[in-house]
Design an enzyme around this catalytic site. Structure first.
Site, PDB file in Angstrom:
ATOM      1  N   LYS A   4       0.843  -1.196   0.000  1.00  0.00           N
ATOM      2  CA  LYS A   4       0.000   0.000   0.000  1.00  0.00           C
ATOM      3  C   LYS A   4       0.879   1.248   0.000  1.00  0.00           C
ATOM      4  CE  LYS A   4      -3.948  -1.836   2.628  1.00  0.00           C
ATOM      5  NZ  LYS A   4      -4.992  -1.646   1.599  1.00  0.00           N
TER       6      LYS A   4
ATOM      7  N   ARG B   9     -10.275 -11.556   2.145  1.00  0.00           N
ATOM      8  CA  ARG B   9     -11.102 -12.641   1.596  1.00  0.00           C
ATOM      9  C   ARG B   9     -10.375 -13.980   1.651  1.00  0.00           C
ATOM     10  NH1 ARG B   9     -11.446  -9.440  -4.006  1.00  0.00           N
ATOM     11  NH2 ARG B   9     -11.195  -7.738  -2.519  1.00  0.00           N
TER      12      ARG B   9
HETATM   13  N1  BES Z   1      -8.157  -3.769   4.530  1.00  0.00           N
HETATM   14  C1  BES Z   1      -8.303  -3.383   3.183  1.00  0.00           C
HETATM   15  C2  BES Z   1      -9.611  -2.656   2.906  1.00  0.00           C
HETATM   16  C3  BES Z   1      -9.688  -1.247   3.432  1.00  0.00           C
HETATM   17  C4  BES Z   1      -9.123  -0.212   2.715  1.00  0.00           C
HETATM   18  C5  BES Z   1     -10.378  -0.975   4.564  1.00  0.00           C
HETATM   19  C6  BES Z   1      -9.225   1.078   3.187  1.00  0.00           C
HETATM   20  C7  BES Z   1     -10.488   0.313   5.030  1.00  0.00           C
HETATM   21  C8  BES Z   1      -9.909   1.349   4.333  1.00  0.00           C
HETATM   22  C9  BES Z   1      -8.290  -4.621   2.282  1.00  0.00           C
HETATM   23  O1  BES Z   1      -7.490  -5.659   2.704  1.00  0.00           O
HETATM   24  C10 BES Z   1      -7.759  -4.174   0.976  1.00  0.00           C
HETATM   25  O2  BES Z   1      -6.608  -3.812   0.918  1.00  0.00           O
HETATM   26  N2  BES Z   1      -8.587  -4.207  -0.055  1.00  0.00           N
HETATM   27  C11 BES Z   1      -8.204  -3.793  -1.343  1.00  0.00           C
HETATM   28  C12 BES Z   1      -8.751  -4.775  -2.341  1.00  0.00           C
HETATM   29  C13 BES Z   1      -8.202  -4.614  -3.723  1.00  0.00           C
HETATM   30  C14 BES Z   1      -6.744  -5.011  -3.752  1.00  0.00           C
HETATM   31  C15 BES Z   1      -8.997  -5.459  -4.663  1.00  0.00           C
HETATM   32  C16 BES Z   1      -8.767  -2.401  -1.578  1.00  0.00           C
HETATM   33  O3  BES Z   1      -9.874  -2.118  -1.116  1.00  0.00           O
HETATM   34  O4  BES Z   1      -8.081  -1.589  -2.166  1.00  0.00           O
HETATM   35 MN    MN Z   2      -5.494  -5.439   2.046  1.00  0.00          MN
END
Ligand code: BES
Ligand code: MN
Ligand code: ZN
Length: 481
Positions: free
Chosen positions: A263, A337
């Site tokens: 990230k 997931r």
């Molecule tokens: N934990 C995150 C989701 C999240 C993002 C929660 C921002 C709260 C605030 C999750 O694990 C994630 O990183 N999801 C990705 C999925 C994507 C790679 C398909 C996302 O939401 O960007």
């Molecule tokens: Mn994630």
């Protein structure tokens, strides 16, 4: 904090010894013969106290009351939402270093939902996080007495609200803790401590047991971290064994860096909240311990970190889940997931009446619904309706999202049974479609709490949601059977 409810009208409540008296005044307020309520009526009539919810008028050493401060707080139409607004504003106004005991007085007979809203808002407004401060400023308020002339009719709603507060605060506490103070091991210990009461049990599985179960998706996420994974199985047995349990599955990513699909740096600290689903399961179990409803509940928490390292899972890797389905990891940041799918397969063994997973799953859900409503996905209409209703009743609302088969198109891949991500479009839904493949054997619902589990900005911190929604749903189940 200690809550109590007493059957008292305003005149009596004003005689309680306390540091602050908050008087909740709805627009249909009618004065009694006592001086204070005469004053309230006057203030309303002259519009010195406007009737809109959240409007305040503060009195200092008013002779009509024992309290040093009296805050008159308008609750407008008296609905739960208005009461929440009023209590948040009034407690903020009454707050001071010497505020230890507070009386919250309903000046007119109160409704159940208003009592619940008052208890939850009073707790919210006085909550303080302290664990990692060298000079903590703990919550000063120790006692809150609610008064209403019809208190005897409100006891059940009050008890439920107090139990919910306890659960909400446990959930907040764990979600707020930084990842180095909330490792998978520490989270599992917290679960074990919760279960040290009759009718509760807790089993904690480590890497060896999880490998034996074949949880290849969960293990793939955990393998980049030095922190050992934990899989928590909490049980509450409030009904006969023959009674099928409700299973709650909480996402317990104690820190989500994204892994190799790293990230960006800004706001990455917020990914310590990525175990808010797990924290909400702990919170629900604490509330169950206080309420002891006649139901059975299982709590499952897959807990690990998602970090990059020389051992981390890589984009393109294919892993085998406990269900036997193979998964191509196209993006290591779609880790929630992956840990949930194995927990969903594990849930089958309980022959559940329903399985509800709770996860800070997608940024896309935050974009879709913001911080107001959690995303609800379900293949089962009765379950969805019950959860929607519980959300409305508890002021912890959710919103149903679609699960059309077309949304699963993007998860197709040539190299495994399913990919762990589809395109950007409909990201919250495609994530739910992925989970659905592992939840075909029972009634299932998924709550995406990415937008609702915590607040950003100056009041940054965990919200304790959706403990209120889940407690309400479970209590309704106890009555429904
Ligand atoms: N934990 C995150 C989701 C999240 C993002 C929660 C921002 C709260 C605030 C999750 O694990 C994630 O990183 N999801 C990705 C999925 C994507 C790679 C398909 C996302 O939401 O960007
Ligand atoms: Mn994630
Ligand atoms: Zn995550």
């Amino acid at each position: 904090m200690n809550f109590e409810i007493k059957p008292m009208a305003l005149a009596q409540a004003a005689k309680e010894k306390c540091d602050a008296l908050i008087v909740l005044v709805s627009q249909d307020f009618k004065a009694g013969k006592d001086e204070l309520s005469g004053l309230v009526a006057q203030a309303l009539k002259s519009a010195d106290l406007e009737s809109k919810a959240g409007k305040l008028l503060t009195l200092y050493r008013a002779p009509q009351s024992h309290a040093v401060r009296v805050v008159l707080a308008a609750t407008g139409d008296g609905t739960a939402r208005s009461v929440r607004t009023a209590v948040l504003a009034a407690v903020a106004a009454a707050k001071s270093a010497s505020l230890k005991k507070m009386v919250l007085c309903f000046a007119m007979p109160a409704r159940e939902d208003a009592v619940r809203a008052a208890v939850l808002a009073a707790a919210d407004a006085t909550y303080a996080y302290t664990l990692t401060k060298s000079q903590p400023e703990p919550r000063t308020v120790q006692k809150i007495i609610l008064t209403a002339s019809n208190a005897s009719e409100l006891q059940t709603a009050f008890d439920r609200a107090v139990a919910t507060v306890s659960g909400v605060e446990l959930a907040k506490e764990w979600a707020n803790r930084p990842a180095n103070h909330a490792t998978p091991t520490l989270l599992a210990q917290a679960a074990q401590e919760l279960a040290e009461v009759p009718k509760f049990s807790c089993e904690v599985l480590g890497p060896k047991e999880v490998a034996e179960l074949g949880m290849g998706a969960f293990m793939a996420v955990a393998q980049g971290s030095e922190q050992a994974l934990r899989f928590v199985v909490l049980r509450y047995s409030g009904a006969a064994k023959s009674h099928a349990p409700t299973v709650l599955v909480g996402k317990g990513i104690t820190f989500d860096s994204g892994g190799i699909s790293l990230k960006p740096a800004p706001e990455m600290d917020e990914m310590k909240f990525d175990m808010s689903g797990a924290a909400s399961v702990l919170g629900v179990f604490r509330a169950l311990a206080l309420l002891k409803p006649a139901i059975n509940v299982v709590g499952l928490i897959p807990a690990c970190e998602n970090l990059p390292s020389g051992r981390a899972v890589k984009p393109g890797d294919v892993v085998t889940s406990m269900s036997g389905q193979t998964i191509e990891v196209l993006n290591t940041d779609a880790e929630g997931r992956m840990i949930l799918c194995d927990a969903l397969t594990y849930a089958e063994r309980f022959k559940p009446r329903a399985v509800i997973d709770i996860a800070t799953l997608t940024g896309a859900c935050m974009i879709a619904l913001g911080g107001v409503r959690s995303g609800l996905f379900s293949t089962h209409d009765a379950l969805a309706t019950a959860l929607l209703e519980a959300g409305e009743l508890s002021q912890d609302a959710c919103w149903r999202m679609p699960l059309d088969e077309e949304y699963a198109e993007g998860l197709k891949t040539s190299f495994a049974d399913v990919a762990n991500v589809a395109g950007r479009a409909g990201g919250a839904i495609t994530a739910a479609k992925f989970l659905q493949r592992f939840a075909e054997k029972y009634a299932w619902a998924h709550l995406d709490i990415a937008g609702t589990a915590w607040k950003t900005g100056t009041s940054k911190g965990a919200s304790g949601r959706p403990v209120g929604l889940l407690v309400e749903y479970l209590v309704q189940q106890a009555h429904a059977k």
